[in-house]
Design a protein around this motif. Structure first.
Motif, PDB file in Angstrom:
ATOM      1  N   LEU A  31      47.297  49.357 -17.782  1.00 22.50           N
ATOM      2  CA  LEU A  31      46.801  48.102 -18.333  1.00 22.50           C
ATOM      3  C   LEU A  31      47.912  47.062 -18.460  1.00 22.50           C
ATOM      4  O   LEU A  31      47.747  45.904 -18.051  1.00 22.50           O
ATOM      5  CB  LEU A  31      46.162  48.366 -19.695  1.00 22.50           C
ATOM      6  N   THR A  32      49.050  47.450 -19.027  1.00 22.88           N
ATOM      7  CA  THR A  32      50.134  46.485 -19.196  1.00 22.88           C
ATOM      8  C   THR A  32      50.700  46.044 -17.847  1.00 22.88           C
ATOM      9  O   THR A  32      51.060  44.876 -17.667  1.00 22.88           O
ATOM     10  CB  THR A  32      51.272  47.076 -20.065  1.00 22.88           C
ATOM     11  N   MET A  45      51.083  39.551 -22.299  1.00 24.47           N
ATOM     12  CA  MET A  45      51.314  40.965 -22.583  1.00 24.47           C
ATOM     13  C   MET A  45      51.307  41.238 -24.076  1.00 24.47           C
ATOM     14  O   MET A  45      50.748  42.230 -24.545  1.00 24.47           O
ATOM     15  CB  MET A  45      52.635  41.408 -21.960  1.00 24.47           C
ATOM     16  N   GLY A  46      51.936  40.323 -24.832  1.00 22.82           N
ATOM     17  CA  GLY A  46      51.876  40.458 -26.283  1.00 22.82           C
ATOM     18  C   GLY A  46      50.448  40.337 -26.779  1.00 22.82           C
ATOM     19  O   GLY A  46      50.058  41.009 -27.742  1.00 22.82           O
ATOM     20  N   GLY A  47      49.649  39.482 -26.117  1.00 24.68           N
ATOM     21  CA  GLY A  47      48.248  39.323 -26.493  1.00 24.68           C
ATOM     22  C   GLY A  47      47.441  40.583 -26.282  1.00 24.68           C
ATOM     23  O   GLY A  47      46.531  40.891 -27.066  1.00 24.68           O
ATOM     24  N   VAL A  48      47.735  41.334 -25.218  1.00 25.67           N
ATOM     25  CA  VAL A  48      47.029  42.595 -24.965  1.00 25.67           C
ATOM     26  C   VAL A  48      47.294  43.576 -26.098  1.00 25.67           C
ATOM     27  O   VAL A  48      46.370  44.224 -26.613  1.00 25.67           O
ATOM     28  CB  VAL A  48      47.484  43.204 -23.614  1.00 25.67           C
ATOM     29  N   ILE A  49      48.542  43.692 -26.510  1.00 19.32           N
ATOM     30  CA  ILE A  49      48.889  44.601 -27.604  1.00 19.32           C
ATOM     31  C   ILE A  49      48.224  44.151 -28.901  1.00 19.32           C
ATOM     32  O   ILE A  49      47.671  44.952 -29.660  1.00 19.32           O
ATOM     33  CB  ILE A  49      50.416  44.671 -27.766  1.00 19.32           C
ATOM     34  N   ILE A 104      38.848  41.080 -20.098  1.00 19.04           N
ATOM     35  CA  ILE A 104      39.686  42.244 -20.373  1.00 19.04           C
ATOM     36  C   ILE A 104      40.002  42.323 -21.859  1.00 19.04           C
ATOM     37  O   ILE A 104      39.935  43.383 -22.488  1.00 19.04           O
ATOM     38  CB  ILE A 104      40.994  42.180 -19.553  1.00 19.04           C
ATOM     39  N   TYR A 105      40.336  41.156 -22.452  1.00 16.13           N
ATOM     40  CA  TYR A 105      40.652  41.123 -23.879  1.00 16.13           C
ATOM     41  C   TYR A 105      39.477  41.591 -24.737  1.00 16.13           C
ATOM     42  O   TYR A 105      39.656  42.301 -25.718  1.00 16.13           O
ATOM     43  CB  TYR A 105      41.045  39.702 -24.294  1.00 16.13           C
ATOM     44  N   ILE A 106      38.270  41.178 -24.382  1.00  9.77           N
ATOM     45  CA  ILE A 106      37.087  41.557 -25.171  1.00  9.77           C
ATOM     46  C   ILE A 106      36.922  43.072 -25.180  1.00  9.77           C
ATOM     47  O   ILE A 106      36.682  43.686 -26.233  1.00  9.77           O
ATOM     48  CB  ILE A 106      35.822  40.869 -24.615  1.00  9.77           C
TER      49      ILE A 106
END
Length: 432
Positions: A31-32, A45-49, A104-106
């Motif tokens: 994912l990252t 990337m920080g937003g995914v975490i 993806i974020y949702i």
């Protein structure tokens, strides 16, 4: 140790957590790496975490109440099955050329909301699966050693697989691991996993009364925590430690790709070096009689993490970085086992789910907050500058912790007397 492995329920528990943990290494790497390739943005990337960790932290409040009210095994199974389908959906979306990042974020947010059912649920189940309380530290040690094995082989293998078959199929392996974990937990005896506090809306009366009782239960965990000064101090420094770890989670993929020029393989080698160091540290601590007080040990670990990760800010050589990560893992090795064992022994089983998830709403915000801030700071400070700042924060916080965590020592001695265990039984792992 043999007493643990003779228990069938503990073997199923260990297998489920092992396979799930290995799959998670594949999924998180996939994912990252996908987000980095698609956006090239440290903020993304920080937003995914943040999208995964922050919802998990606050959903943990409700999860803790549910874990204390209902069959913990079933809740863990539901979580794993649903998250398995979420990651299958991610695999499908990755086949689309222009998939919007917000989609993806949702999905990541939904997965994060569900995750406390397993992360907190597994911790609250362990004391029930271990028939002898005096074996609890050893059981935690076995689980920490399991994570070391996962972190040793998982990232390196995931890095190779990403280069070979791509991010989408690596995520598919992660999805399969969720289903396997659900099956393993289905094999646990029901009488060991059911809550003594079970209740339903029908039993409570009206739905409004039920919701009010949920809110009361959420407050119970905080009341217990804030009534114990030494536990609050420990939680506070664990929060700071997690926050200082955030830069590593965000910056390491960029560091491996840009500064080292090694791509996903270099990233996997760095994470695996951390795990190898943790395993060696665990073996070292398990063979000596550890006489340093609990508070000083935890404070020293925080300082040591800062010192050992500092070379990442100073060098751009793979061998130096791998050595630094290995030393960091070695020094970190006893933290989780001591921290979790302390909490599990201090908190009554009937409150364990609520208290652990209440604590996690505090400590769990550390890493995503640190990751989010790191994503914003990298364009200004650079990747290596961020590593240096994170190391400095750890060294300073650890120095203060030497004074503030001394109050843990008397409580930890009382715990050891009740459990007939000493700190030389320590074994270990990696971060949330």
């Amino acid at each position: 140790m043999k007493e643990l492995w003779r228990q069938r329920s503990f073997r199923w528990y260990w297998l489920g957590m092992f396979l799930s943990g290995l799959g998670d290494q594949f999924g998180w790497m996939g994912l990252t790496w996908f987000v980095m390739k698609k956006t090239g943005s440290s903020a993304a990337m920080g937003g995914v975490i943040l999208a995964y960790m922050l919802p998990a932290v606050f959903a943990g409040l409700v999860a803790g109440v549910l874990l204390d009210r209902y069959d913990r095994r079933k809740l863990i199974m539901i979580d794993n099955i649903v998250r398995g389908f979420i990651f299958i959906s991610l695999v499908i979306l990755l086949q689309v050329d222009q998939v919007p990042l917000f989609v993806i974020y949702i999905l990541i947010v939904i997965a994060g909301i569900l995750s406390p059912l397993s992360t907190a649920g597994a911790q609250t189940l362990l004391p029930r699966l271990v028939t002898e309380p005096k074996h609890l530290v050893k059981a935690n040690g076995v689980m920490e050693s399991q994570w070391q094995i996962v972190y040793m082989f998982g990232p390196a293998l995931a890095g190779v697989l990403i280069g070979w078959i791509g991010e989408a199929y690596v995520l598919l392996i992660d999805a399969a691991s969720f289903f396997v974990c659900a099956f393993c937990f289905s094999r646990l005896p029901k009488h060991l996993t059911q809550s003594a506090n079970a209740s339903t809306p029908t039993q409570q009366g009206e739905a409004v009364s039920y919701l009010r009782s949920l809110l009361r239960d959420m407050r119970t965990g905080y009341r217990y925590l804030f009534g114990r000064k030494q536990m609050i101090v420990l939680v506070f420094f664990t929060f700071l430690f997690n926050m200082a770890y955030g830069p590593v989670e965000v910056a390491l993929p960029l560091y491996a790709n840009q500064d080292l020029g090694g791509g996903s393989v270099a990233l996997g080698m760095l994470w695996s070096s951390l795990a190898i160091g943790a395993l060696l540290g665990s073996l070292f601590f398990s063979t000596i009689t550890w006489k340093v007080p609990l508070g000083a040990t935890l404070a020293g670990i925080i300082v040591a993490w800062g010192v050992t990760t500092l070379p990442l800010a100073m060098f751009s050589r793979l061998e130096v970085s791998m050595l630094a990560m290995a030393l960091a893992g070695f020094c970190y090795s006893p933290y989780n086992i001591l921290y979790r064992s302390y909490l599990q022994k201090q908190v009554p089983d009937a409150l364990l789910g609520r208290v652990m998830t209440s604590i996690r709403t505090i400590t769990g915000t550390g890493m995503p907050a640190g990751a989010a801030v790191s994503g914003l700071l990298i364009p200004f400070m650079g990747v290596q500058g961020l590593f240096g700042a994170g190391a400095a924060v750890c060294i300073v916080c650890g120095g203060i912790a030497f004074v503030m965590l001394r109050q843990l020592d008397e409580a930890s001695l009382a715990v050891e007397e009740r459990s007939d265990e000493s700190l030389h039984a320590v074994r270990q792992e990696g971060v949330e």
